[in-house]
Design an enzyme around this catalytic site. Structure first.
Site, PDB file in Angstrom:
ATOM      1  N   GLU A 284      -2.519   7.241   2.674  1.00 38.80           N
ATOM      2  CA  GLU A 284      -3.061   8.594   2.512  1.00 38.80           C
ATOM      3  C   GLU A 284      -4.508   8.574   2.981  1.00 38.80           C
ATOM      4  O   GLU A 284      -5.097   7.494   3.124  1.00 38.80           O
ATOM      5  CB  GLU A 284      -3.006   8.995   1.033  1.00 38.80           C
TER       6      GLU A 284
ATOM      7  N   GLU B  24       0.212  -2.171   8.296  1.00 46.07           N
ATOM      8  CA  GLU B  24       0.962  -2.868   7.236  1.00 46.07           C
ATOM      9  C   GLU B  24       0.104  -3.922   6.526  1.00 46.07           C
ATOM     10  O   GLU B  24       0.580  -4.983   6.143  1.00 46.07           O
ATOM     11  CB  GLU B  24       2.272  -3.442   7.779  1.00 46.07           C
TER      12      GLU B  24
ATOM     13  N   THR C 242      -4.305  -4.876   6.636  1.00 43.02           N
ATOM     14  CA  THR C 242      -5.262  -5.452   7.592  1.00 43.02           C
ATOM     15  C   THR C 242      -5.281  -6.983   7.454  1.00 43.02           C
ATOM     16  O   THR C 242      -4.773  -7.537   6.461  1.00 43.02           O
ATOM     17  CB  THR C 242      -6.682  -4.937   7.277  1.00 43.02           C
TER      18      THR C 242
HETATM   19  N1  COS Z   1       5.786  -8.169  -4.722  1.00 43.84           N
HETATM   20  C1  COS Z   1       6.078  -7.716  -5.970  1.00 43.84           C
HETATM   21  N2  COS Z   1       5.151  -7.216  -6.805  1.00 43.84           N
HETATM   22  C2  COS Z   1       3.879  -7.172  -6.368  1.00 43.84           C
HETATM   23  C3  COS Z   1       3.508  -7.629  -5.097  1.00 43.84           C
HETATM   24  C4  COS Z   1       4.514  -8.139  -4.255  1.00 43.84           C
HETATM   25  N3  COS Z   1       4.246  -8.605  -3.034  1.00 43.84           N
HETATM   26  N4  COS Z   1       2.184  -7.467  -4.946  1.00 43.84           N
HETATM   27  C5  COS Z   1       1.724  -6.929  -6.091  1.00 43.84           C
HETATM   28  N5  COS Z   1       2.766  -6.751  -6.942  1.00 43.84           N
HETATM   29  C6  COS Z   1       2.721  -6.239  -8.308  1.00 43.84           C
HETATM   30  C7  COS Z   1       1.754  -7.052  -9.192  1.00 43.84           C
HETATM   31  O1  COS Z   1       2.418  -8.176  -9.725  1.00 43.84           O
HETATM   32  C8  COS Z   1       1.361  -6.052 -10.232  1.00 43.84           C
HETATM   33  O2  COS Z   1       2.369  -5.995 -11.193  1.00 43.84           O
HETATM   34  P1  COS Z   1       2.044  -5.661 -12.761  1.00 43.84           P
HETATM   35  O3  COS Z   1       1.627  -4.230 -12.797  1.00 43.84           O
HETATM   36  O4  COS Z   1       3.353  -5.896 -13.453  1.00 43.84           O
HETATM   37  O5  COS Z   1       0.960  -6.608 -13.170  1.00 43.84           O
HETATM   38  C9  COS Z   1       1.341  -4.741  -9.486  1.00 43.84           C
HETATM   39  O6  COS Z   1       2.151  -4.919  -8.312  1.00 43.84           O
HETATM   40  C10 COS Z   1      -0.033  -4.318  -9.042  1.00 43.84           C
HETATM   41  O7  COS Z   1      -0.555  -5.370  -8.261  1.00 43.84           O
HETATM   42  P2  COS Z   1      -2.099  -5.636  -8.054  1.00 43.84           P
HETATM   43  O8  COS Z   1      -2.811  -5.525  -9.388  1.00 43.84           O
HETATM   44  O9  COS Z   1      -2.257  -6.898  -7.311  1.00 43.84           O
HETATM   45  O10 COS Z   1      -2.504  -4.378  -7.173  1.00 43.84           O
HETATM   46  P3  COS Z   1      -3.843  -4.050  -6.403  1.00 43.84           P
HETATM   47  O11 COS Z   1      -4.120  -2.614  -6.571  1.00 43.84           O
HETATM   48  O12 COS Z   1      -4.909  -5.037  -6.760  1.00 43.84           O
HETATM   49  O13 COS Z   1      -3.427  -4.233  -4.858  1.00 43.84           O
HETATM   50  C11 COS Z   1      -3.095  -5.295  -2.750  1.00 43.84           C
HETATM   51  C12 COS Z   1      -3.029  -5.384  -4.292  1.00 43.84           C
HETATM   52  C13 COS Z   1      -4.515  -5.151  -2.253  1.00 43.84           C
HETATM   53  C14 COS Z   1      -2.501  -6.607  -2.264  1.00 43.84           C
HETATM   54  C15 COS Z   1      -2.232  -4.105  -2.287  1.00 43.84           C
HETATM   55  O14 COS Z   1      -2.832  -2.866  -2.629  1.00 43.84           O
HETATM   56  C16 COS Z   1      -1.989  -4.097  -0.792  1.00 43.84           C
HETATM   57  O15 COS Z   1      -1.127  -4.821  -0.291  1.00 43.84           O
HETATM   58  N6  COS Z   1      -2.746  -3.256  -0.049  1.00 43.84           N
HETATM   59  C17 COS Z   1      -2.522  -3.074   1.358  1.00 43.84           C
HETATM   60  C18 COS Z   1      -1.589  -1.960   1.546  1.00 43.84           C
HETATM   61  C19 COS Z   1      -1.110  -1.884   2.951  1.00 43.84           C
HETATM   62  O16 COS Z   1      -0.567  -2.831   3.491  1.00 43.84           O
HETATM   63  N7  COS Z   1      -1.300  -0.698   3.530  1.00 43.84           N
HETATM   64  C20 COS Z   1      -0.790  -0.411   4.822  1.00 43.84           C
HETATM   65  C21 COS Z   1       0.524   0.228   4.624  1.00 43.84           C
HETATM   66  S1  COS Z   1       0.895   1.269   5.879  1.00 43.84           S
HETATM   67  S2  COS Z   1       2.381   0.665   6.772  1.00 43.84           S
END
Ligand code: COS
Length: 379
Positions: free
Chosen positions: A127, A363, A365
């Site tokens: 978003e 997907e 960075t």
């Molecule tokens: N598989 C399963 N569960 C996952 C996971 C994964 N790969 N990654 C995180 N989770 C779970 C965590 O275990 C956590 O669970 P609980 O709520 O039970 O504790 C929950 O999701 C939240 O995870 P976390 O606290 O790590 O979230 P954050 O907000 O800190 O975000 C990142 C983590 C930065 C890794 C995530 O926001 C991310 O991947 N961002 C990039 C997004 C992206 O790729 N955008 C482009 C998409 S467009 S195609």
């Protein structure tokens, strides 16, 4: 340990390479210049069952698995990365969420036409204010007892203009952070759903990327995907899969860079001999070949782990990160080998660089991949 592809995987690899080199590579530069979405190529890919590769037979797939699909992404992208991203976004992050988390009914309704290539799918996470911070979603979904009412917008959505279905995240429990996000199957032909004009992009210009606007979009209760509040975790799992395909896309682009640079170096003469005879050029080509081989192994390993039902979060982040950086470096080196000609659109290497750059962004960075790897290390 067995590094051999099986007979059917080799057959798929050769079939897709043959198709991509004959039908796609010759038009890739025109598609890029005209910023034209190649609908006819998508239809041909559907006839070859390419959209069916990662899905099981009961849902319209061929049951060949993710590694077979990744081989196809690589070969398509080696010819035309725009078509590669269209294909990958449809299969892994578009159709993938329904295949992974849908009910039997949802899978029959949506995965089957998507696997047959009768319909394109898109993935709506990003978003305006939620990019790397995927949990910052502002789109809301409110239940009125009978329907979900969705409001918000999603940006940088691959296939937005052509998709028949979009899987989106929306906040259903405000104030609960990532645990308050759910995911929904949104059919395209629905009141309140609109798509902006496509973005003007640096690369991947023959792929479709646009913004989706959702204004009081009403969808039935059964469009909720999985459990309420599970949307964020579902999308993280989907991205783990998607990142393997971005790795494969990157390997395809990097291989195209090596193919072009090697052929040119053998032809181009300076100081009375082909430039491939000079160590300065040989070392560049050798370094490219080495990095591509390592990136390919990382991508295949991640896909193989997924096919075995083993954990692959760390491996998919490693594969995506290393392969995307390899693609950008390979494109820069290929341009260097082509010299001044490489800087013009007479040769494909400038397109490869423009296309490769998105691999370090989409997907997740490169910085997010490093974060994911570090967390997997226990940091
Ligand atoms: N598989 C399963 N569960 C996952 C996971 C994964 N790969 N990654 C995180 N989770 C779970 C965590 O275990 C956590 O669970 P609980 O709520 O039970 O504790 C929950 O999701 C939240 O995870 P976390 O606290 O790590 O979230 P954050 O907000 O800190 O975000 C990142 C983590 C930065 C890794 C995530 O926001 C991310 O991947 N961002 C990039 C997004 C992206 O790729 N955008 C482009 C998409 S467009 S195609």
């Amino acid at each position: 340990m067995d590094f051999e592809l099986n007979e059917s995987q080799v057959m798929i690899q050769h079939m897709v390479r043959d198709f991509a080199q004959k039908e796609l590579a010759p038009i890739a530069a025109d598609l890029d210049r005209e910023e034209r979405f190649p609908r006819e190529i998508i239809d041909k890919m559907a006839k070859l069952d390419l959209f069916a590769l990662p899905f099981s037979e009961e849902y319209g797939g061929t049951g060949d698995g993710y590694l077979a699909y990744v081989l196809a992404v690589e070969e398509i992208s080696r010819a035309c990365a725009s078509t590669g991203i269209t294909y990958a976004a449809h299969c892994s992050i578009g159709t993938g969420p329904i295949y992974l988390f849908g009910t039997e009914e949802q899978k029959k309704k949506w995965v089957v036409p998507c696997a047959k290539g009768e319909m394109l799918a898109a993935f709506g996470l990003t978003e305006p204010d939620a990019g790397s911070d995927a949990g910052g979603t502002k789109t809301t979904a409110v239940s009125d007892g009978k329907q979900w009412v969705i409001n918000g917008s999603k940006c940088f959505i691959t296939n937005a203009t052509y998709a028949g279905v979009v899987i989106i995240t929306a906040v259903t429990e405000p104030g609960q952070g990532t645990r308050g996000i759910s995911s929904f199957i949104v059919p395209r032909d629905i009141s309140g759903f609109s798509v902006s004009a496509p973005y003007k992009k640096l690369g991947l210009r023959a792929s479709d990327t646009a913004e989706i606007i959702l204004e009081d979009v009403r969808i039935p209760q059964d469009c909720l995907l999985g459990k309420r509040g599970d949307g964020f975790k579902q999308f993280m799992k989907v991205l783990d899969c998607g990142r393997i395909s971005i790795g494969a896309l990157s390997v395809g682009i990097a291989q195209a860079c090596l193919d072009a640079a090697l052929a040119y170096a053998k032809e181009r003469k300076q100081f009375g001999q082909p430039i491939s005879k000079f160590q300065a050029i040989q070392f560049k080509l050798a370094d490219m070949a080495m990095a591509i081989e390592l990136a390919r192994l990382a991508v295949y390993q991640a896909a193989w782990l997924k096919d075995q039902g083993l954990p692959f979060t760390r491996e998919s982040a490693i594969a995506k990160l290393f392969a995307s950086e390899t693609a950008v470096k390979s494109a820069l080196e290929a341009i260097q080998i082509f010299g001044g000609y490489g800087y013009t659109n007479e040769y494909p290497v400038e397109r490869y660089l423009r296309d490769a750059k998105l691999m370090e962004i989409g997907e997740g960075t490169s910085e997010i991949q490093r974060l994911v790897i570090a967390r997997q290390l226990g940091c």
